[in-house]
Design a protein around this motif. Structure first.
Motif, PDB file in Angstrom:
ATOM      1  N   UNK A 147       0.815  -1.213   0.000  1.00 11.85           N
ATOM      2  CA  UNK A 147       0.000   0.000   0.000  1.00 11.85           C
ATOM      3  C   UNK A 147       0.847   1.261   0.000  1.00 11.85           C
ATOM      4  N   UNK A 148       2.164   1.102  -0.001  1.00 14.28           N
ATOM      5  CA  UNK A 148       3.037   2.258  -0.044  1.00 14.28           C
ATOM      6  C   UNK A 148       3.440   2.800   1.309  1.00 14.28           C
ATOM      7  N   UNK A 149       3.204   2.039   2.365  1.00 12.83           N
ATOM      8  CA  UNK A 149       3.599   2.478   3.702  1.00 12.83           C
ATOM      9  C   UNK A 149       5.055   2.080   3.957  1.00 12.83           C
ATOM     10  N   UNK A 150       5.845   3.042   4.419  1.00  8.03           N
ATOM     11  CA  UNK A 150       7.255   2.765   4.712  1.00  8.03           C
ATOM     12  C   UNK A 150       7.366   1.848   5.922  1.00  8.03           C
ATOM     13  N   UNK A 151       8.121   0.766   5.769  1.00  5.57           N
ATOM     14  CA  UNK A 151       8.278  -0.216   6.841  1.00  5.57           C
ATOM     15  C   UNK A 151       9.589   0.008   7.584  1.00  5.57           C
ATOM     16  N   UNK A 152      10.698   0.043   6.876  1.00  2.00           N
ATOM     17  CA  UNK A 152      11.999   0.187   7.520  1.00  2.00           C
ATOM     18  C   UNK A 152      13.075   0.426   6.470  1.00  2.00           C
ATOM     19  N   UNK A 153      14.256   0.782   6.944  1.00  2.78           N
ATOM     20  CA  UNK A 153      15.448   0.872   6.106  1.00  2.78           C
ATOM     21  C   UNK A 153      16.410  -0.235   6.508  1.00  2.78           C
ATOM     22  N   UNK A 154      16.955  -0.929   5.522  1.00  2.00           N
ATOM     23  CA  UNK A 154      17.906  -1.997   5.779  1.00  2.00           C
ATOM     24  C   UNK A 154      19.305  -1.485   5.424  1.00  2.00           C
TER      25      UNK A 154
END
Length: 292
Positions: free
Chosen positions: A89-96
């Motif tokens: 849905x385009x929601x930012x989850x995290x940065x790896x």
């Protein structure tokens, strides 16, 4: 049961019949035809579109893929040293976190991904465990590595002198000396790539034999390539702002998306065969399309 002497009689009859399997080669050909599909039946329906946060001077989304859980993983070559994860849905989850600016990436299994950095400073390829954001292994091929793709427990990597095929541990199995750009797409028995200098899309066997070459005048600077279930080849061009599809036999092509559809410098493309969706990344962000 104590009062019944017998329940029935058993007899055997031999019947001769003819089955239409006298030509095995024809049966195999029919199966292969079913694996292909004309591009006249190809259509894309927009599922969702979302912006990707800009963390550097430029936003250049050079790599993208879909994780087994359905989340999207994106490489911004001019951003921070991270891979950016979003849900559908385009929601930012995290940065790896990564060792350097990631150029391309591919899913190896449910726990690991492989990342390339397209420079001579960082290690050529790194295997990352995405659950705890740790580096499992570093692979050095003594060459700048660009596009990467995992299929059938093999890695296909675009290097300066062609394409390297390794096993899942990074051991080199074969190197194909071909002139190709930075992107690559594969099927079970084919490798597809572009050559921008002569505006062509090539299809070769896994051993390097040429199967077909398609000249595309509309291609100015192809930057992303992928293949659907029917071996039709999809290419995005960052300068002409277009997405084209080339039929599996190389005989025809169709422009599916253009600048009028909102494409701005498209850079990367991924097709997920399980969900039948395309992930396309351009200068504005990312879009998911259902394949019809």
């Amino acid at each position: 049961m104590n009062e019944v002497d017998q329940l029935g009689k058993l007899s055997v009859r031999n019947i001769t019949t003819s089955l239409p399997f006298n030509k095995i080669d024809q049966a195999q050909i029919q199966l292969r035809v079913q694996d292909t599909k004309s591009i006249n039946y190809v259509g894309l329906q927009l599922k969702t579109r979302f912006n990707v946060k800009q963390e550097g001077v430029l936003r250049v989304l050079t790599g993208c893929t879909m994780l087994p859980n359905g989340n999207l993983l994106i490489a911004d070559y001019y951003g921070k040293n991270v891979l950016i994860e979003y849900n559908e849905d385009g929601k930012h989850i995290r940065d790896i976190p990564c060792s350097d600016s990631p150029f391309d990436l591919t899913v190896m299994d449910t726990e690991r991904i492989a990342v390339t950095y397209a420079n001579d400073v960082a290690d050529d390829i790194e295997f990352l465990i995405i659950k705890n954001n740790t580096i499992e292994k570093k692979v050095n091929l003594n060459s700048i590595c660009n596009g990467i793709l995992c299929q059938d427990n093999k890695l296909f990597i675009v290097i300066e002198d062609g394409i390297v095929i390794t096993d899942i541990a990074g051991k080199v199995l074969k190197q194909l000396i071909v002139d190709c750009d930075s992107c690559i797409g594969t099927t079970k028995d084919r490798i597809n790539f572009t050559v921008k200098d002569d505006q062509t899309v090539h299809c070769i066997s896994m051993t390097g034999e040429e199967i077909l070459v398609r000249k595309e005048e509309s291609l100015v600077h192809p930057s992303g390539i992928t293949v659907d279930d029917h071996q039709n080849v999809f290419v995005v061009d960052r300068d002409s702002n277009s997405l084209i599809v080339i039929q599996h036999d190389g005989r025809s092509s169709i422009t599916l998306l253009s600048e009028t559809d909102g494409l701005v410098n498209p850079r990367s493309l991924h097709y997920n065969k399980d969900k039948k969706v395309f992930l396309l990344c351009d200068g504005n962000g990312c879009a998911l399309y259902n394949l019809g």
